[in-house]
Design an enzyme around this catalytic site. Structure first.
Site, PDB file in Angstrom:
ATOM      1  N   ASP A 169      46.032  52.523  31.858  1.00 30.38           N
ATOM      2  CA  ASP A 169      45.724  53.959  31.780  1.00 30.38           C
ATOM      3  C   ASP A 169      46.067  54.637  33.107  1.00 30.38           C
ATOM      4  O   ASP A 169      45.857  55.840  33.242  1.00 30.38           O
ATOM      5  CB  ASP A 169      44.238  54.187  31.465  1.00 30.38           C
ATOM      6  CG  ASP A 169      43.367  53.808  32.644  1.00 30.38           C
ATOM      7  OD1 ASP A 169      43.657  52.785  33.297  1.00 30.38           O
ATOM      8  OD2 ASP A 169      42.399  54.539  32.929  1.00 30.38           O
TER       9      ASP A 169
ATOM     10  N   ASP B  16      45.640  45.623  38.539  1.00 28.32           N
ATOM     11  CA  ASP B  16      45.100  46.360  39.687  1.00 28.32           C
ATOM     12  C   ASP B  16      46.183  47.271  40.255  1.00 28.32           C
ATOM     13  O   ASP B  16      47.331  46.845  40.423  1.00 28.32           O
ATOM     14  CB  ASP B  16      44.626  45.371  40.769  1.00 28.32           C
ATOM     15  CG  ASP B  16      43.404  44.580  40.295  1.00 28.32           C
ATOM     16  OD1 ASP B  16      42.760  45.005  39.320  1.00 28.32           O
ATOM     17  OD2 ASP B  16      43.098  43.533  40.904  1.00 28.32           O
TER      18      ASP B  16
ATOM     19  N   GLU C 132      39.367  44.549  27.397  1.00 27.79           N
ATOM     20  CA  GLU C 132      38.085  45.152  27.795  1.00 27.79           C
ATOM     21  C   GLU C 132      38.299  46.516  28.460  1.00 27.79           C
ATOM     22  O   GLU C 132      37.603  47.485  28.152  1.00 27.79           O
ATOM     23  CB  GLU C 132      37.357  44.226  28.779  1.00 27.79           C
ATOM     24  CG  GLU C 132      36.463  43.247  28.085  1.00 27.79           C
ATOM     25  CD  GLU C 132      36.510  41.862  28.706  1.00 27.79           C
ATOM     26  OE1 GLU C 132      37.228  41.668  29.714  1.00 27.79           O
ATOM     27  OE2 GLU C 132      35.830  40.982  28.178  1.00 27.79           O
ATOM     28  N   TYR C 133      39.291  46.576  29.375  1.00 26.16           N
ATOM     29  CA  TYR C 133      39.545  47.836  30.075  1.00 26.16           C
ATOM     30  C   TYR C 133      40.085  48.898  29.128  1.00 26.16           C
ATOM     31  O   TYR C 133      39.780  50.068  29.262  1.00 26.16           O
ATOM     32  CB  TYR C 133      40.511  47.590  31.240  1.00 26.16           C
ATOM     33  CG  TYR C 133      39.790  47.200  32.500  1.00 26.16           C
ATOM     34  CD1 TYR C 133      39.094  45.999  32.571  1.00 26.16           C
ATOM     35  CD2 TYR C 133      39.773  48.025  33.616  1.00 26.16           C
ATOM     36  CE1 TYR C 133      38.422  45.625  33.724  1.00 26.16           C
ATOM     37  CE2 TYR C 133      39.099  47.662  34.771  1.00 26.16           C
ATOM     38  CZ  TYR C 133      38.427  46.457  34.818  1.00 26.16           C
ATOM     39  OH  TYR C 133      37.746  46.105  35.962  1.00 26.16           O
ATOM     40  N   GLU C 134      40.878  48.467  28.173  1.00 26.05           N
ATOM     41  CA  GLU C 134      41.440  49.429  27.210  1.00 26.05           C
ATOM     42  C   GLU C 134      40.316  50.072  26.391  1.00 26.05           C
ATOM     43  O   GLU C 134      40.319  51.280  26.154  1.00 26.05           O
ATOM     44  CB  GLU C 134      42.422  48.695  26.284  1.00 26.05           C
ATOM     45  CG  GLU C 134      43.164  49.588  25.322  1.00 26.05           C
ATOM     46  CD  GLU C 134      44.245  48.817  24.560  1.00 26.05           C
ATOM     47  OE1 GLU C 134      44.424  47.611  24.833  1.00 26.05           O
ATOM     48  OE2 GLU C 134      44.894  49.437  23.700  1.00 26.05           O
TER      49      GLU C 134
ATOM     50  N   GLU D 202      43.850  34.095  36.024  1.00 22.57           N
ATOM     51  CA  GLU D 202      42.894  34.991  36.680  1.00 22.57           C
ATOM     52  C   GLU D 202      42.594  34.442  38.074  1.00 22.57           C
ATOM     53  O   GLU D 202      42.416  33.245  38.252  1.00 22.57           O
ATOM     54  CB  GLU D 202      41.616  35.102  35.833  1.00 22.57           C
ATOM     55  CG  GLU D 202      40.454  35.828  36.479  1.00 22.57           C
ATOM     56  CD  GLU D 202      40.789  37.216  37.008  1.00 22.57           C
ATOM     57  OE1 GLU D 202      41.363  38.034  36.261  1.00 22.57           O
ATOM     58  OE2 GLU D 202      40.478  37.484  38.189  1.00 22.57           O
TER      59      GLU D 202
ATOM     60  N   LYS E 192      47.997  51.856  47.855  1.00 21.23           N
ATOM     61  CA  LYS E 192      48.693  52.096  49.134  1.00 21.23           C
ATOM     62  C   LYS E 192      50.135  51.575  49.057  1.00 21.23           C
ATOM     63  O   LYS E 192      50.369  50.465  48.557  1.00 21.23           O
ATOM     64  CB  LYS E 192      47.973  51.361  50.270  1.00 21.23           C
ATOM     65  CG  LYS E 192      46.610  51.965  50.544  1.00 21.23           C
ATOM     66  CD  LYS E 192      45.975  51.377  51.783  1.00 21.23           C
ATOM     67  CE  LYS E 192      44.649  52.062  52.016  1.00 21.23           C
ATOM     68  NZ  LYS E 192      43.594  51.163  52.452  1.00 21.23           N
TER      69      LYS E 192
ATOM     70  N   GLU F  30      48.864  35.722  29.739  1.00 22.81           N
ATOM     71  CA  GLU F  30      48.379  37.005  30.273  1.00 22.81           C
ATOM     72  C   GLU F  30      48.055  36.794  31.739  1.00 22.81           C
ATOM     73  O   GLU F  30      47.315  35.878  32.098  1.00 22.81           O
ATOM     74  CB  GLU F  30      47.127  37.512  29.547  1.00 22.81           C
ATOM     75  CG  GLU F  30      46.727  38.902  30.057  1.00 22.81           C
ATOM     76  CD  GLU F  30      45.398  39.451  29.543  1.00 22.81           C
ATOM     77  OE1 GLU F  30      45.082  40.616  29.842  1.00 22.81           O
ATOM     78  OE2 GLU F  30      44.657  38.710  28.849  1.00 22.81           O
TER      79      GLU F  30
HETATM   80  N1  SAM Z   1      43.357  42.344  31.714  1.00 27.02           N
HETATM   81  C1  SAM Z   1      41.939  42.638  31.680  1.00 27.02           C
HETATM   82  C2  SAM Z   1      41.694  43.866  30.854  1.00 27.02           C
HETATM   83  O1  SAM Z   1      42.652  44.593  30.542  1.00 27.02           O
HETATM   84  O2  SAM Z   1      40.527  44.094  30.483  1.00 27.02           O
HETATM   85  C3  SAM Z   1      41.364  42.787  33.106  1.00 27.02           C
HETATM   86  C4  SAM Z   1      41.883  43.951  33.907  1.00 27.02           C
HETATM   87  S1  SAM Z   1      41.246  43.963  35.571  1.00 27.02           S
HETATM   88  C5  SAM Z   1      41.473  45.612  36.087  1.00 27.02           C
HETATM   89  C6  SAM Z   1      42.535  43.144  36.478  1.00 27.02           C
HETATM   90  C7  SAM Z   1      42.316  41.670  36.621  1.00 27.02           C
HETATM   91  O3  SAM Z   1      43.461  41.073  37.191  1.00 27.02           O
HETATM   92  C8  SAM Z   1      41.131  41.300  37.520  1.00 27.02           C
HETATM   93  O4  SAM Z   1      40.280  40.403  36.876  1.00 27.02           O
HETATM   94  C9  SAM Z   1      41.808  40.699  38.749  1.00 27.02           C
HETATM   95  O5  SAM Z   1      41.002  39.716  39.372  1.00 27.02           O
HETATM   96  C10 SAM Z   1      43.068  40.109  38.152  1.00 27.02           C
HETATM   97  N2  SAM Z   1      44.162  39.993  39.122  1.00 27.02           N
HETATM   98  C11 SAM Z   1      44.625  40.963  39.934  1.00 27.02           C
HETATM   99  N3  SAM Z   1      45.633  40.509  40.698  1.00 27.02           N
HETATM  100  C12 SAM Z   1      45.804  39.205  40.363  1.00 27.02           C
HETATM  101  C13 SAM Z   1      46.685  38.193  40.806  1.00 27.02           C
HETATM  102  N4  SAM Z   1      47.562  38.426  41.776  1.00 27.02           N
HETATM  103  N5  SAM Z   1      46.590  36.980  40.253  1.00 27.02           N
HETATM  104  C14 SAM Z   1      45.677  36.714  39.269  1.00 27.02           C
HETATM  105  N6  SAM Z   1      44.806  37.649  38.812  1.00 27.02           N
HETATM  106  C15 SAM Z   1      44.863  38.870  39.345  1.00 27.02           C
END
Ligand code: SAM
Length: 214
Positions: free
Chosen positions: A155, A119, A195-197, A70, A123, A45
């Protein structure tokens, strides 16, 4: 992901056996199965956050090796703390930017890739940073085995529409696309909530999902 500044979290991440040492990452391609000590499938993941999704899957599937990626130590520390409470031999974490994912896994070494609630980088000039962008799909293409697949949930409709548009130019095809996962009984079978879901579906947001292959 809201980040609290946790004192000493980088040091704690550097010391824990549950996160691969950053200096070792360059020598990892091709070694993952021997690191786990078996020849089981490897599922990763990317952008795992606090790791709820992978902790659940690793418990459900001891016959699969899971690797969580992460970028931020403060977030990763939560996943590590869960490991300290409930250690799992088939789960390990990497603190790194996913941009280097194809320097950490060998060609075809990964059986499945999960992106969950990535994320959005809204932009236009940041489109290349979106984890389902064609630039990232090219990296995944190198590490994913020939008949492997990638699943993406979010979402964020704008990000999802972008992700779907990226498929053809990147040479990937969809096995399925849904704009309301939770309303689809068949696709929900075995669904593991992130968690986000949990948060966004409780707020009434429909969850989009695709599964893709080359
Ligand atoms: N996957 C989890 C969930 O669905 O609950 C977390 C979602 S959170 C919005 C997005 C996560 O991706 C954040 O913890 C962020 O730090 C990580 N992330 C974003 N871009 C990343 C990258 N280029 N490399 C590693 N992690 C990244």
């Amino acid at each position: 992901m809201r980040l609290r500044n946790i004192t000493g979290c980088r040091e704690r991440i550097a010391e824990t056996p549950y996160v691969v040492n950053e200096e070792e990452l360059g020598s990892c391609p091709g070694t993952w199965r021997s690191r786990f000590g078996n020849d089981h499938e490897i599922h990763i993941e990317i952008g795992m956050g606090k790791g709820q999704f992978l902790h659940t899957l690793a418990e459900q599937h001891p016959e699969i090796n899971y690797i969580g990626i992460e970028k931020y130590s403060a977030v990763l520390l939560r996943a590590v703390q869960k490991m300290e409470e409930h250690p799992k031999e088939n789960l390990i974490f990497l603190r790194m930017d996913a941009e280097a994912v194809d320097q950490v896994f060998g060609e075809g070494e990964v059986d499945r890739i999960y992106l969950n609630f990535s994320d959005p980088w809204p932009k236009d000039r940041h489109a290349k940073r979106r984890l389902p962008s064609r630039e990232f799909l090219a990296r995944y293409d190198r590490i994913l085995k020939k008949d492997g697949f990638l699943e993406f949930k979010t979402d964020n409709r704008a990000l999802f529409d972008f992700a779907v548009e990226e498929l053809e130019p990147a040479g990937w095809k969809a096995d399925f696309i849904t704009y309301d996962l939770h309303a689809d009984e068949g696709l929900m079978e075995g669904n593991v909530m992130t968690e986000y879901e949990e948060r966004f579906s409780a707020a009434g947001n429909p969850i989009c999902k695709y599964r893709i292959h080359r």
